[in-house]
Design a protein around this motif. Sequence first.
Motif, PDB file in Angstrom:
ATOM      1  N   GLN A   1       0.815  -1.214   0.000  1.00  0.00           N
ATOM      2  CA  GLN A   1       0.000   0.000   0.000  1.00  0.00           C
ATOM      3  C   GLN A   1       0.854   1.271   0.000  1.00  0.00           C
ATOM      4  O   GLN A   1       0.434   2.307  -0.510  1.00  0.00           O
ATOM      5  CB  GLN A   1      -0.961  -0.020   1.194  1.00  0.00           C
ATOM      6  N   GLY A   2       2.056   1.177   0.586  1.00  0.00           N
ATOM      7  CA  GLY A   2       2.947   2.348   0.567  1.00  0.00           C
ATOM      8  C   GLY A   2       3.352   2.715  -0.848  1.00  0.00           C
ATOM      9  O   GLY A   2       3.321   3.875  -1.244  1.00  0.00           O
ATOM     10  N   LEU A   3       3.691   1.702  -1.622  1.00  0.00           N
ATOM     11  CA  LEU A   3       4.072   1.940  -3.019  1.00  0.00           C
ATOM     12  C   LEU A   3       2.874   2.419  -3.831  1.00  0.00           C
ATOM     13  O   LEU A   3       2.993   3.308  -4.661  1.00  0.00           O
ATOM     14  CB  LEU A   3       4.649   0.656  -3.630  1.00  0.00           C
ATOM     15  N   TYR A   4       1.738   1.782  -3.577  1.00  0.00           N
ATOM     16  CA  TYR A   4       0.495   2.204  -4.251  1.00  0.00           C
ATOM     17  C   TYR A   4       0.250   3.691  -4.017  1.00  0.00           C
ATOM     18  O   TYR A   4       0.030   4.465  -4.951  1.00  0.00           O
ATOM     19  CB  TYR A   4      -0.665   1.366  -3.718  1.00  0.00           C
ATOM     20  N   TYR A   5       0.341   4.055  -2.778  1.00  0.00           N
ATOM     21  CA  TYR A   5       0.070   5.435  -2.405  1.00  0.00           C
ATOM     22  C   TYR A   5       1.096   6.390  -3.029  1.00  0.00           C
ATOM     23  O   TYR A   5       0.760   7.461  -3.509  1.00  0.00           O
ATOM     24  CB  TYR A   5       0.098   5.542  -0.878  1.00  0.00           C
ATOM     25  N   ASN A   6       2.341   5.948  -3.040  1.00  0.00           N
ATOM     26  CA  ASN A   6       3.406   6.812  -3.556  1.00  0.00           C
ATOM     27  C   ASN A   6       3.435   6.876  -5.085  1.00  0.00           C
ATOM     28  O   ASN A   6       3.788   7.898  -5.648  1.00  0.00           O
ATOM     29  CB  ASN A   6       4.779   6.328  -3.075  1.00  0.00           C
ATOM     30  N   TYR A   7       3.094   5.791  -5.737  1.00  0.00           N
ATOM     31  CA  TYR A   7       3.288   5.732  -7.185  1.00  0.00           C
ATOM     32  C   TYR A   7       2.022   5.895  -8.012  1.00  0.00           C
ATOM     33  O   TYR A   7       2.065   6.416  -9.120  1.00  0.00           O
ATOM     34  CB  TYR A   7       3.968   4.421  -7.594  1.00  0.00           C
TER      35      TYR A   7
HETATM   36  C1  LIG Z   1       6.614   6.722   0.187  1.00  0.00           C
HETATM   37  O1  LIG Z   1       7.100   8.044   0.185  1.00  0.00           O
HETATM   38  C2  LIG Z   1       7.458   8.508   1.447  1.00  0.00           C
HETATM   39  C3  LIG Z   1       7.820   9.976   1.323  1.00  0.00           C
HETATM   40  O2  LIG Z   1       8.698  10.173   0.272  1.00  0.00           O
HETATM   41  C4  LIG Z   1       8.617   7.666   2.000  1.00  0.00           C
HETATM   42  O3  LIG Z   1       8.977   8.101   3.291  1.00  0.00           O
HETATM   43  C5  LIG Z   1       8.165   6.228   2.071  1.00  0.00           C
HETATM   44  O4  LIG Z   1       9.237   5.402   2.459  1.00  0.00           O
HETATM   45  C6  LIG Z   1       7.637   5.757   0.713  1.00  0.00           C
HETATM   46  N1  LIG Z   1       7.082   4.433   0.878  1.00  0.00           N
HETATM   47  C7  LIG Z   1       7.418   3.446   0.087  1.00  0.00           C
HETATM   48  C8  LIG Z   1       6.812   2.134   0.410  1.00  0.00           C
HETATM   49  O5  LIG Z   1       8.147   3.567  -0.876  1.00  0.00           O
END
Ligand SMILES: *[C@@H]1O[C@H](CO)[C@@H](O)[C@H](O)[C@H]1NC(C)=O
Length: 305
Positions: free
Chosen positions: A188-194
Amino acid sequence: MLHIHSSSKARRNTMCYRSICSVLIFATLLAAPNYAAKKYRAVVLIHGVLTGSESMELISKRIQEMHPGTQVFNTVRYAGWSSLEPMWRQVEEIGGDIIAIGAAFPEGINLLGYSQGGLLARAILQKFPDHNVRNFISLSSPQAGQFGTRFLHLFFPDLVRETAYELFYSKVGQRTSVGNYWNDPHHQGLYYNYSRFLPYVNNEKTTSLTDDFKVGITKLRKMILIGGPNDGVITPWQSSQFGYYNANETVVEMRDRDIYVKDMIGLKTLDKHGKLKTHVVPGISHFEWHKNTSIVDDYILPYLD
Ligand SMILES: *[C@@H]1O[C@H](CO)[C@@H](O)[C@H](O)[C@H]1NC(C)=O
Ligand SMILES: *[C@@H]1O[C@H](CO)[C@@H](O)[C@H](O)[C@H]1NC(C)=O
Ligand SMILES: *[C@@H]1O[C@H](CO)[C@@H](O)[C@H](O)[C@H]1NC(C)=O
């Protein structure tokens, strides 16, 4: 029934549909004889991925048969491979058409999208909050995202669900429509970021457009979500009704998810006013929803006024 084939010179500003092409035709529409029977509102149809308007012909014909006089606009845009172009590009262009059609029918129009087309349609309502769509029908669409590769294998043969995120959550992957709504519950972190699309239209990411994105939904007269457990392509099938996997792949139903509980895009508002309808229909595979006359009769026609 009008049968004017689309011009190959179709440009951005000349709405071009299979049965109706260009502003010229609107003059014809206005001059058309009044039907003694009920006058139905115009309907716009948006096809699914890797197909085109021809896949929506059964629905189009059935509407015109059962509701004579209905103007049906079956978009020819982004057919075949071009259906894989980024979601926002398709939203902008098809959305422009829908606004123009709405202007020609100030009494309001109805909108139906099948599969990817239903997610495009939902995003169009949000991106163009001045629309005059009354009833929106989502026919087996990945409204909460997709986490399954059946059918994707047609164009990404080596894709494995567990690792697809490596492709889709990248700049290249985001240049495809499917990447734009790929929703991997384990990343979900990548989903949210990308992801450049789904977290925005779901208002999981806040921007200057967040309020508009809700207005475009809450002004609907009705939202109708159709899907079912034998779909086989939409994964989980509950995504057709805004349900989705949590981190351990348990499906959480729409009414227990943040998007509803926090009323992020207006689903709860619609529901409270009796404007949100869900139809769970068993026994229908993904490729039958738009080919089955009784689906049209039982779950679509009742919402076309
Ligand atoms: C998403 O972006 C945030 C802010 O740049 C970063 O701290 C985080 O590690 C990123 N998460 C992933 C899963 O890449
Ligand atoms: C999966 O998540 C659900 C809901 O959060 C929870 O009830 C269940 O215990 C979890 N299952 C596992 C195996 O962690
Ligand atoms: C069409 O859909 C109905 C449910 O509305 C189902 O009972 C019927 O079997 C379907 N027909 C075909 C040919 O799939």
